[in-house]
Design a protein around this motif. Structure first.
Motif, mmCIF file in Angstrom:
data_model
loop_
_atom_site.group_PDB
_atom_site.id
_atom_site.type_symbol
_atom_site.label_atom_id
_atom_site.label_comp_id
_atom_site.label_asym_id
_atom_site.label_seq_id
_atom_site.Cartn_x
_atom_site.Cartn_y
_atom_site.Cartn_z
ATOM 1 N N ILE A 117 -31.660 7.044 15.320
ATOM 2 C CA ILE A 117 -31.316 8.360 15.870
ATOM 3 C C ILE A 117 -32.570 9.197 16.111
ATOM 4 O O ILE A 117 -32.690 9.877 17.131
ATOM 5 N N GLU A 118 -33.508 9.120 15.181
ATOM 6 C CA GLU A 118 -34.754 9.881 15.322
ATOM 7 C C GLU A 118 -35.571 9.441 16.542
ATOM 8 O O GLU A 118 -36.391 10.204 17.051
ATOM 9 N N ASN A 119 -35.342 8.214 17.006
ATOM 10 C CA ASN A 119 -36.121 7.682 18.127
ATOM 11 C C ASN A 119 -35.251 7.381 19.351
ATOM 12 O O ASN A 119 -35.594 6.533 20.170
ATOM 13 N N LYS A 120 -34.149 8.113 19.457
ATOM 14 C CA LYS A 120 -33.198 7.868 20.530
ATOM 15 C C LYS A 120 -33.816 8.025 21.918
ATOM 16 O O LYS A 120 -33.418 7.352 22.871
ATOM 17 N N SER A 121 -34.800 8.891 22.051
ATOM 18 C CA SER A 121 -35.422 9.136 23.353
ATOM 19 C C SER A 121 -36.578 8.180 23.648
ATOM 20 O O SER A 121 -37.205 8.276 24.713
ATOM 21 N N ASN A 122 -36.864 7.256 22.739
ATOM 22 C CA ASN A 122 -38.032 6.385 22.888
ATOM 23 C C ASN A 122 -37.688 4.965 23.344
ATOM 24 O O ASN A 122 -38.506 4.054 23.216
ATOM 25 N N ASN A 123 -36.468 4.774 23.859
ATOM 26 C CA ASN A 123 -36.038 3.470 24.364
ATOM 27 C C ASN A 123 -36.110 2.385 23.291
ATOM 28 O O ASN A 123 -36.477 1.234 23.566
ATOM 29 N N VAL A 124 -35.732 2.736 22.078
ATOM 30 C CA VAL A 124 -35.695 1.760 20.984
ATOM 31 C C VAL A 124 -34.366 1.017 21.037
ATOM 32 O O VAL A 124 -33.297 1.621 21.040
ATOM 33 N N GLY A 125 -34.433 -0.299 21.090
ATOM 34 C CA GLY A 125 -33.222 -1.103 21.160
ATOM 35 C C GLY A 125 -32.854 -1.774 19.858
ATOM 36 O O GLY A 125 -31.696 -2.138 19.644
ATOM 37 N N LEU A 126 -33.845 -1.952 18.970
ATOM 38 C CA LEU A 126 -33.608 -2.697 17.734
ATOM 39 C C LEU A 126 -34.473 -2.155 16.605
ATOM 40 O O LEU A 126 -35.655 -1.888 16.800
ATOM 41 N N ILE A 127 -33.853 -2.000 15.447
ATOM 42 C CA ILE A 127 -34.555 -1.643 14.210
ATOM 43 C C ILE A 127 -34.391 -2.806 13.243
ATOM 44 O O ILE A 127 -33.267 -3.268 13.010
ATOM 45 N N TYR A 128 -35.504 -3.289 12.694
ATOM 46 C CA TYR A 128 -35.378 -4.321 11.667
ATOM 47 C C TYR A 128 -35.971 -3.816 10.360
ATOM 48 O O TYR A 128 -36.398 -2.658 10.256
ATOM 49 N N CYS A 129 -35.961 -4.655 9.342
ATOM 50 C CA CYS A 129 -36.469 -4.257 8.025
ATOM 51 C C CYS A 129 -37.139 -5.454 7.372
ATOM 52 O O CYS A 129 -37.170 -6.555 7.922
ATOM 53 N N HIS A 130 -37.671 -5.252 6.209
ATOM 54 C CA HIS A 130 -38.247 -6.338 5.428
ATOM 55 C C HIS A 130 -37.150 -7.044 4.635
ATOM 56 O O HIS A 130 -36.042 -6.521 4.472
ATOM 57 N N CYS A 131 -37.464 -8.251 4.146
ATOM 58 C CA CYS A 131 -36.476 -8.977 3.335
ATOM 59 C C CYS A 131 -37.161 -9.850 2.299
ATOM 60 O O CYS A 131 -38.353 -10.153 2.401
#
Length: 216
Positions: A116-130
């Motif tokens: 949501i914080e990067n909605k205007s930055n054309n972000v399509g995917l958020i990943y994380c560590h595992c």
């Protein structure tokens, strides 16, 4: 349901792992983020013992309405199974969870916040560590990749994040054509498609998933 927050569809494809499936589901139920629909899509052959075992394990979840259960008419493989669930999902965002992996409780909350914080930055995917863990929970390895933006080269040479680590924008997935029907490396290929179509990726730089390594 918390309707002031975007709905997240968590898609769990399952195949021959009824004994592990409920732990995956429970890790979604226990998320701090509550506006979630859980879709379990069963890719076992309809006449097999694995389909019967899966339905038995899921019976209480289905009766209570916690899980939307989709049965494939035949074994379709991981790519088409995930694509079918994406098409039937209702969420603005999509998370994938393999039936033998586990979300940490804040996984969805932290990824939605960053999306949501990067909605205007054309972000399509958020990943994380595992963490890669064995069946006793012992840590075997850690994935701490933190590539962001358009890391096309890194995504072409190895998978920077498997599907259980993802939160995706559904419109983006549909725009690029979701998963290719290949026997392996489906996550790597989709990540390349995302970046090649100029959608950016970002990372919550925390360990939020246990990825199970096991003999089965």
């Amino acid at each position: 349901m918390n309707n002031d927050k975007p709905l997240v569809s968590v898609i769990i494809p399952t195949y021959k792992r009824a004994d592990m499936l409920t732990k995956a589901i429970d890790s979604v139920i226990n998320q701090t983020y509550k506006n979630i629909e859980i879709i379990v899509i069963d890719d076992n052959d309809p006449s097999s013992k694995y389909r019967a075992e899966t339905k038995e394990k899921l019976s209480s979840y289905i009766r209570s309405g916690v899980v939307r259960y989709i049965e494939n008419e035949k074994n379709l493989g991981g790519s088409i199974t995930r694509n079918k669930a994406v098409e039937q999902s209702k969420g603005e965002y999509i998370a994938f969870l393999d039936d033998d992996d586990i979300f940490f409780p804040t996984k969805i909350e932290k990824q939605v916040k960053l999306m949501i914080e990067n909605k205007s930055n054309n972000v399509g995917l958020i990943y994380c560590h595992c963490n890669g863990v064995d069946e006793d929970g012992n840590i075997l390895w850690k994935n701490t990749n933190s590539y962001e933006g358009l890391p096309l080269y890194e995504s072409m040479i190895y998978c920077i994040a498997s599907t259980s680590l993802w939160l995706c924008d559904k419109k983006m997935l549909l725009d690029i054509g979701v998963f290719e029907d290949t026997p392996s490396k489906q996550d790597l290929l989709l990540m390349v498609k995302i970046i090649a179509n100029n959608y950016k990726v970002m990372c919550v730089k925390e360990t939020l998933v246990n990825y199970l390594e096991h003999n089965k």
